[in-house]
Write a protein that holds these residues in place. Structure first.
Motif, mmCIF file in Angstrom:
data_model
loop_
_atom_site.group_PDB
_atom_site.id
_atom_site.type_symbol
_atom_site.label_atom_id
_atom_site.label_comp_id
_atom_site.label_asym_id
_atom_site.label_seq_id
_atom_site.Cartn_x
_atom_site.Cartn_y
_atom_site.Cartn_z
ATOM 1 N N GLU A 123 62.809 -31.774 85.846
ATOM 2 C CA GLU A 123 63.166 -32.323 84.546
ATOM 3 C C GLU A 123 64.674 -32.485 84.492
ATOM 4 O OE1 GLU A 123 60.889 -30.886 80.927
ATOM 5 O OE2 GLU A 123 60.372 -29.303 82.359
ATOM 6 N N TRP A 149 64.677 -33.313 77.409
ATOM 7 C CA TRP A 149 64.250 -33.201 78.807
ATOM 8 C C TRP A 149 63.302 -34.347 79.152
ATOM 9 C CZ3 TRP A 149 66.678 -30.016 81.964
ATOM 10 C CH2 TRP A 149 67.313 -28.885 81.439
ATOM 11 N N THR A 167 74.827 -22.434 88.337
ATOM 12 C CA THR A 167 73.728 -21.994 87.477
ATOM 13 C C THR A 167 74.304 -21.082 86.408
ATOM 14 O OG1 THR A 167 73.235 -20.070 88.866
ATOM 15 C CG2 THR A 167 72.055 -22.114 89.375
ATOM 16 N N HIS A 184 75.139 -23.899 80.764
ATOM 17 C CA HIS A 184 73.787 -23.909 80.199
ATOM 18 C C HIS A 184 73.118 -22.581 80.542
ATOM 19 C CE1 HIS A 184 73.741 -28.273 79.198
ATOM 20 N NE2 HIS A 184 74.602 -28.316 80.192
ATOM 21 N N ASP A 231 70.447 -19.828 81.016
ATOM 22 C CA ASP A 231 69.024 -19.901 81.338
ATOM 23 C C ASP A 231 68.569 -18.554 81.909
ATOM 24 O OD1 ASP A 231 66.450 -20.619 82.003
ATOM 25 O OD2 ASP A 231 67.031 -21.643 83.851
ATOM 26 N N ARG A 273 65.760 -21.254 85.877
ATOM 27 C CA ARG A 273 65.073 -22.472 86.325
ATOM 28 C C ARG A 273 65.967 -23.702 86.221
ATOM 29 N NH1 ARG A 273 60.473 -24.355 83.640
ATOM 30 N NH2 ARG A 273 61.090 -23.380 81.681
ATOM 31 N N THR A 274 67.201 -23.515 85.736
ATOM 32 C CA THR A 274 68.096 -24.643 85.491
ATOM 33 C C THR A 274 69.210 -24.683 86.525
ATOM 34 O OG1 THR A 274 67.663 -24.521 83.123
ATOM 35 C CG2 THR A 274 69.619 -25.724 83.799
ATOM 36 N N GLU A 323 72.889 -26.907 87.499
ATOM 37 C CA GLU A 323 73.915 -27.785 86.944
ATOM 38 C C GLU A 323 74.730 -28.399 88.083
ATOM 39 O OE1 GLU A 323 76.208 -25.602 83.966
ATOM 40 O OE2 GLU A 323 74.563 -24.138 83.914
ATOM 41 N N LYS A 344 66.019 -29.043 85.690
ATOM 42 C CA LYS A 344 65.203 -27.844 85.453
ATOM 43 C C LYS A 344 63.941 -27.906 86.298
ATOM 44 C CE LYS A 344 63.224 -27.219 81.404
ATOM 45 N NZ LYS A 344 63.084 -26.911 79.959
ATOM 46 N N HIS A 378 60.394 -20.455 88.873
ATOM 47 C CA HIS A 378 61.538 -19.813 89.517
ATOM 48 C C HIS A 378 61.502 -20.052 91.023
ATOM 49 C CE1 HIS A 378 64.781 -16.972 90.098
ATOM 50 N NE2 HIS A 378 64.058 -16.345 91.014
ATOM 51 N N TRP A 409 62.760 -23.468 91.639
ATOM 52 C CA TRP A 409 64.211 -23.433 91.402
ATOM 53 C C TRP A 409 64.941 -22.903 92.621
ATOM 54 C CZ3 TRP A 409 67.300 -18.942 91.106
ATOM 55 C CH2 TRP A 409 68.594 -19.132 90.625
#
Length: 578
Positions: free
Chosen positions: A37, A44, A275, A279, A281, A285-286, A288, A301, A305, A308
């Motif tokens: 996402e 999103w 990360t 943002h 999180d 899971r996000t 950057e 995203k 996990h 990720w």
């Protein structure tokens, strides 16, 4: 091509790449591909992401989903450029349909004029536009025969000539300009026709409902990522590539993805991966990504996990390999500027206190604790390790002039790696552990302690190894150093030699006079060293007269750190860990 918005804002078709060094044949990125996402304007959206060469390719999912996300309804029109949206049909130069739509809520210039009800004319219509002396038509166009599409109005600028007619809409196909047929025109031919049309322009147009989802998708794609204004360190032209020259960075985008209108290819050359930076999180899971100049960002995203972790590793590996290519390119040109070669470089997040000044446009609030809860910032810093020093930049040096102007430099001989580990602290709300290493620098003003954060264990190990090894190599290259000091009230000169140890001599009274040696000891006799942080240094060689007290007439920390680097390098040479 893009022209002055006051005349016409136009977009050409995608250029196909050829020659050596193509991204399609590159092994960088390892072919990682899967659903993610992406955050666009606070929402999103689902994308299919893939690492291709030095690019991250992002394709928005089904057109129906996109229309539902933007307009709250399902799309059932005809797809564009081979993107199907339910009917299975494709828009071509020979097929023109009509219909209705809602306004484009994603356009940064505000809602675009579009038909709103069933009474809108569905046949071709002639619209006269009268330009002012200072402004042009005030439209953007897309399409052309080479794209197997009509010439389409993709944007109408507010309060300009086209907008003031109230009769032109995004999605209108331009069939002719002042009687000149554009049904089979290329994009460039349409641009030229509109430019020479004069002050009074008669446009024969027909509205196409089917293309509005395409423009909404294009509008969202335009929000993703960034484009590099020029290749790293100048790069090479396409002719140079075809003639076997050095490949440019980041290199041409992969043919199979970036030639598609529904795909955005983001160059990863010298991008920052982070990360829990801007943002937060707690679920981890996000991810950057930030452009080299810090002006653009891309937030992704993963669904889980585990996914990720896989993507973080894939992105990190791609960035590392791409950075190594950039390092090779830089070393072809920067040796004279650095008076040495660059050995390692990349982005790190530096922990700085909340009242510290920052050297980068990217900044994020966070909390870092070692038994305390003081507020901190993480500041992205681009660091280059050379043969002699650490060079700190606010962004990757993209030219020789930028290479010559770091905002700070630290000699490797006075830099020590203190630790590297998974640190337990408060990174951000809900996030407790992160990978970090700490260095200490001996300066004339005292000791500087700096904490840096990395995103993967591999990055952490690479930085720790490069700092230690580069410091050791700098010690071997330096061989010795001398400084003036006082011993027992007399001015002397202390010499520390990498191989021979410590020698204190009298200052020569004449230019050609050989200085008298007051004492000399090898490293094996040194038991302890200490200093007062102000100007005094004590060396204990286990002699009957006890410690040697030396007044260095300034902060002893740089000399102490150099001494420790010499000792560490000697132990490292024996195959032991210092």
């Amino acid at each position: 091509m893009t022209m002055d918005m006051g005349t016409i804002d136009s977009t050409t078709s995608t250029t196909s790449w050829s020659g050596t060094g193509g991204g399609g044949s590159s092994t960088l990125g390892g072919g990682r591909c899967g659903p993610l996402e992406v955050l666009i304007k606070g929402q999103w959206h689902r994308v299919l992401a893939s690492l291709e060469g030095q690019y991250l390719s992002l394709s928005l999912y089904e057109l129906e989903d996109l229309c539902g996300n933007v307009n709250g309804q399902s799309g059932n029109g005809t797809g564009v450029s081979g993107v199907s949206s339910g009917s299975g049909q494709k828009l071509t130069l020979g097929t023109i349909h009509s219909g209705t739509t809602t306004s484009d809520k994603t356009n940064p210039n505000g809602p675009q004029p579009q038909p709103q009800d069933a009474t809108t004319p569905t046949e071709a219509r002639l619209v006269r536009v009268i330009k002012t002396e200072k402004n042009g038509l005030g439209i953007s166009i897309k399409g052309g025969k080479e794209n197997r599409m009509p010439i389409l109005i993709s944007k109408i600028f507010k309060e300009m000539a086209a907008d003031k007619t109230g009769q032109l809409f995004v999605g209108d196909a331009i069939l002719s300009v002042n009687g000149e047929d554009l049904r089979n025109a290329t994009h460039d031919e349409a641009v030229k026709s509109l430019k020479r049309a004069g002050q009074v322009v008669d446009l024969l147009v027909k509205y196409l409902k089917e293309v509005t989802p395409y423009f909404r998708k294009a509008s969202l794609l335009a929000e993703l990522g960034w484009d590099l204004q020029k290749d790293y360190m100048g790069g090479s032209s396409d002719d140079d590539l075809r003639n076997g020259g050095e490949s440019s960075l980041p290199g041409p985008p992969p043919d199979s993805s970036c030639s598609r209108s529904d795909t955005r290819c983001v160059p990863l050359t010298l991008a920052l991966l982070a990360t829990n930076f801007k943002h937060t999180d707690p679920d981890r899971r996000t991810m950057e990504l930030y452009s080299p100049d810090g002006a653009h960002s891309l937030v992704l995203k993963a669904r889980s996990h585990a996914q990720w972790q896989a993507w973080l590793s894939g992105l990190s590996n791609t960035l590392q390999e791409s950075t190594e290519l950039a390092l090779e390119r830089a070393n072809l040109e920067v040796e004279d500027v650095l008076e040495s070669r660059a050995r390692h470089m990349g982005w790190l997040l530096k922990a700085t206190s909340s009242d510290s000044s920052t050297n980068n446009s990217l900044k994020s609030r966070s909390t870092l604790s070692d038994g305390e809860d003081s507020a901190s910032h993480w500041t992205p810093t681009f660091i280059v390790i050379t043969d002699k020093e650490l060079r700190l930049y606010s962004s990757p040096p993209w030219s020789l002039d930028a290479w010559a102007n770091p905002f700070e430099t630290w000699p490797l001989l006075t830099t020590r790696l203190v630790n590297s580990s998974c640190r337990s602290g408060s990174l951000s709300p809900g996030v407790k552990d992160f990978l970090s290493f700490q260095i200490r620098i001996g300066t004339p003003s005292g000791v500087v302690n700096v904490l840096y954060r990395t995103e993967t264990q591999k990055d952490l190990a690479n930085w720790a190894r490069n700092i230690v090894q580069s410091s050791h190599d700098a010690a071997v290259a330096q061989k010795d150093l001398s400084c003036k000091c006082s011993w027992k009230g007399e001015l002397c000169q202390l010499k520390i030699h990498y191989e021979d140890g410590f020698t204190l001599t009298e200052l020569p009274k004449a230019e050609n006079e050989k200085p008298r040696v007051l004492w000399h000891y090898p490293y094996t006799q040194l038991r302890t060293s200490a200093d007062d942080g102000n100007r005094l240094l004590w060396l204990d060689f286990g002699t009957e007269d006890g410690e040697k007290e030396l007044d260095l007439h300034g902060c002893p920390k740089p000399l102490v750190f150099i001494l420790h680097t010499f000792l560490s390098a000697k132990i490292g040479r024996l195959g032991k860990v210092a």
